[in-house]
Enzyme design. Structure first.
Site, mmCIF file in Angstrom:
data_model
loop_
_atom_site.group_PDB
_atom_site.id
_atom_site.type_symbol
_atom_site.label_atom_id
_atom_site.label_comp_id
_atom_site.label_asym_id
_atom_site.label_seq_id
_atom_site.Cartn_x
_atom_site.Cartn_y
_atom_site.Cartn_z
ATOM 1 N N GLY A 19 0.797 -1.226 0.000
ATOM 2 C CA GLY A 19 0.000 0.000 0.000
ATOM 3 C C GLY A 19 0.823 1.264 0.000
ATOM 4 O O GLY A 19 0.714 2.097 0.899
ATOM 5 N N ARG A 68 -0.175 6.059 -1.572
ATOM 6 C CA ARG A 68 -0.471 7.335 -0.912
ATOM 7 C C ARG A 68 -0.431 7.146 0.601
ATOM 8 O O ARG A 68 -0.208 6.048 1.091
ATOM 9 C CB ARG A 68 -1.846 7.862 -1.356
ATOM 10 C CG ARG A 68 -3.001 6.897 -1.089
ATOM 11 C CD ARG A 68 -4.288 7.319 -1.776
ATOM 12 N NE ARG A 68 -4.201 7.088 -3.201
ATOM 13 C CZ ARG A 68 -4.517 5.925 -3.784
ATOM 14 N NH1 ARG A 68 -4.944 4.911 -3.061
ATOM 15 N NH2 ARG A 68 -4.412 5.780 -5.081
ATOM 16 N N GLY A 69 -0.647 8.228 1.337
ATOM 17 C CA GLY A 69 -0.794 8.143 2.779
ATOM 18 C C GLY A 69 0.430 7.615 3.511
ATOM 19 O O GLY A 69 1.581 7.900 3.156
ATOM 20 N N ILE A 70 0.176 6.841 4.555
ATOM 21 C CA ILE A 70 1.255 6.339 5.404
ATOM 22 C C ILE A 70 2.215 5.456 4.623
ATOM 23 O O ILE A 70 3.439 5.536 4.799
ATOM 24 C CB ILE A 70 0.667 5.580 6.612
ATOM 25 C CG1 ILE A 70 -0.065 6.558 7.547
ATOM 26 C CG2 ILE A 70 1.767 4.836 7.385
ATOM 27 C CD1 ILE A 70 -0.824 5.887 8.676
ATOM 28 N N GLY A 71 1.683 4.600 3.757
ATOM 29 C CA GLY A 71 2.541 3.697 2.997
ATOM 30 C C GLY A 71 3.538 4.430 2.138
ATOM 31 O O GLY A 71 4.729 4.065 2.082
ATOM 32 N N LYS A 87 -2.613 -1.383 -5.630
ATOM 33 C CA LYS A 87 -3.531 -1.696 -6.718
ATOM 34 C C LYS A 87 -3.604 -0.600 -7.768
ATOM 35 O O LYS A 87 -4.047 -0.847 -8.887
ATOM 36 C CB LYS A 87 -4.923 -1.971 -6.154
ATOM 37 C CG LYS A 87 -5.005 -3.237 -5.305
ATOM 38 C CD LYS A 87 -6.400 -3.441 -4.735
ATOM 39 C CE LYS A 87 -7.415 -3.676 -5.841
ATOM 40 N NZ LYS A 87 -8.775 -3.939 -5.290
ATOM 41 N N TYR A 142 -14.045 -3.679 11.559
ATOM 42 C CA TYR A 142 -12.723 -3.138 11.222
ATOM 43 C C TYR A 142 -11.728 -3.427 12.338
ATOM 44 O O TYR A 142 -10.584 -3.832 12.091
ATOM 45 C CB TYR A 142 -12.824 -1.630 10.976
ATOM 46 C CG TYR A 142 -11.497 -0.949 10.719
ATOM 47 C CD1 TYR A 142 -10.729 -1.278 9.605
ATOM 48 C CD2 TYR A 142 -11.014 0.025 11.588
ATOM 49 C CE1 TYR A 142 -9.512 -0.661 9.366
ATOM 50 C CE2 TYR A 142 -9.802 0.653 11.354
ATOM 51 C CZ TYR A 142 -9.046 0.304 10.244
ATOM 52 O OH TYR A 142 -7.844 0.922 10.021
ATOM 53 N N LYS A 166 -8.102 -5.449 12.041
ATOM 54 C CA LYS A 166 -6.804 -4.857 12.366
ATOM 55 C C LYS A 166 -6.132 -5.615 13.510
ATOM 56 O O LYS A 166 -4.910 -5.813 13.507
ATOM 57 C CB LYS A 166 -6.975 -3.384 12.743
ATOM 58 C CG LYS A 166 -7.421 -2.499 11.596
ATOM 59 C CD LYS A 166 -6.406 -2.454 10.461
ATOM 60 C CE LYS A 166 -5.145 -1.709 10.827
ATOM 61 N NZ LYS A 166 -4.213 -1.576 9.666
#
Length: 283
Positions: free
Chosen positions: A17, A20-23, A42, A167, A171
């Site tokens: 992942g 974008r974001g944290i990844g 993806k 969720y 996690k």
């Protein structure tokens, strides 16, 4: 106090992942430390989508930092593809010594409002996907002198998570797998740990699901800085832990977190520490 910057020259990190974001922030932060990056996700350059960020774009930004990057399309629900991508990564770089399970599906809703197909998505991507990646890498990591397997998931101490149970379960499943691997791979030099923010992180998912307001959010850099503090340790001694980002940074000497905040002032007590009540922020 300046944060410890691990020397990751010669290392290769496989991160799920990274579009974008944290990844993405993790990929760039590790690249700044000299680490090669396998950028997976993806969204590719060939996709006709309004989503910002692709695996190739992250890979290009990694290469601009002077290290090597391989962009590989990855659907974590596809077992064969996971195995193929892991094999290609190892073949390309010779060894992969850092594996970070970051990608996750998210759905914040009451049990009554989560249909079976959405529950299956959470389970397939978060729990099963973490298992598939760990399963594919476990033997390879155990053969290395030092290696890491980390997951972006919470400590296994939780309340009953009203409004977030499906969720939360998915996690926590990521954490169970990661922390169990700490026992399974004990003595091999593989450090298996989880990391989790104490406040909401500004990502597309945070904004889409309305997790508080910008006053509560911090930038993804706080997570990547915290992960770098893990990677600066000895994996044979640092394993089986569930870390919070603030906890890691305070141990490194950070006392002021305003640089990570999106707005002035301190974030409200955890809007994204979605299901854990055990951590109390120090004054």
């Amino acid at each position: 106090m300046a944060l410890t910057t691990p020397d990751l020259s010669g290392s290769t990190a496989f991160i799920t992942g990274t579009t974008r974001g944290i990844g993405k922030r993790l990929a760039l932060a590790l690249a700044d430390c000299g680490c090669n990056i396998v950028s997976t996700g993806k969204t590719t350059d060939d996709d006709d989508t309004d989503l910002a960020g692709t695996i190739e774009q992250t890979a290009r930004e990694v290469r601009e930092r002077g290290v090597e990057s391989l962009a590989l399309e990855l659907n974590l629900r596809d077992e064969d593809r996971v195995e193929a991508v892991v094999e290609e990564s190892i073949d390309h770089f010779g060894e992969v010594d850092i594996v970070i399970n970051n990608a996750s599906a998210i759905q914040l809703a009451n049990v009554a409002d989560v249909p079976a197909n959405r529950f299956d998505l959470l389970t397939d991507v978060n729990v099963r996907g973490t298992h598939l990646v760990a399963h594919a890498f476990a033997d390879h990591l155990a053969e290395l002198d030092e290696a890491w397997l980390l997951s972006n998931s919470p400590p296994v101490t939780t309340d009953r998570s009203p409004g977030k149970a499906p969720y939360a379960w998915s996690k926590l499943g990521m954490s169970f797998i990661t922390l169990s691997l700490a026992e399974e791979l004990a003595g091999t030099g593989v450090g298996c740990n989880t990391f989790w923010p104490v406040t909401a992180i500004d990502t597309r998912a945070t904004r889409y699901f309305g997790l508080g307001t910008e006053d509560d959010w911090r930038s993804p850099e706080i997570v990547s800085d915290a992960v770098c503090q893990i990677l600066a340790r000895d994996p044979s001694e640092c394993t089986g832990n569930s870390f919070y980002d603030e906890e890691l940074l305070r141990e490194a000497g950070v006392t002021e977190f305003s640089a990570y905040n999106l707005t002035e002032g301190d974030p409200a007590p955890m809007s994204a520490r979605m299901f854990d009540s055990s951590f109390q922020r120090e004054p």
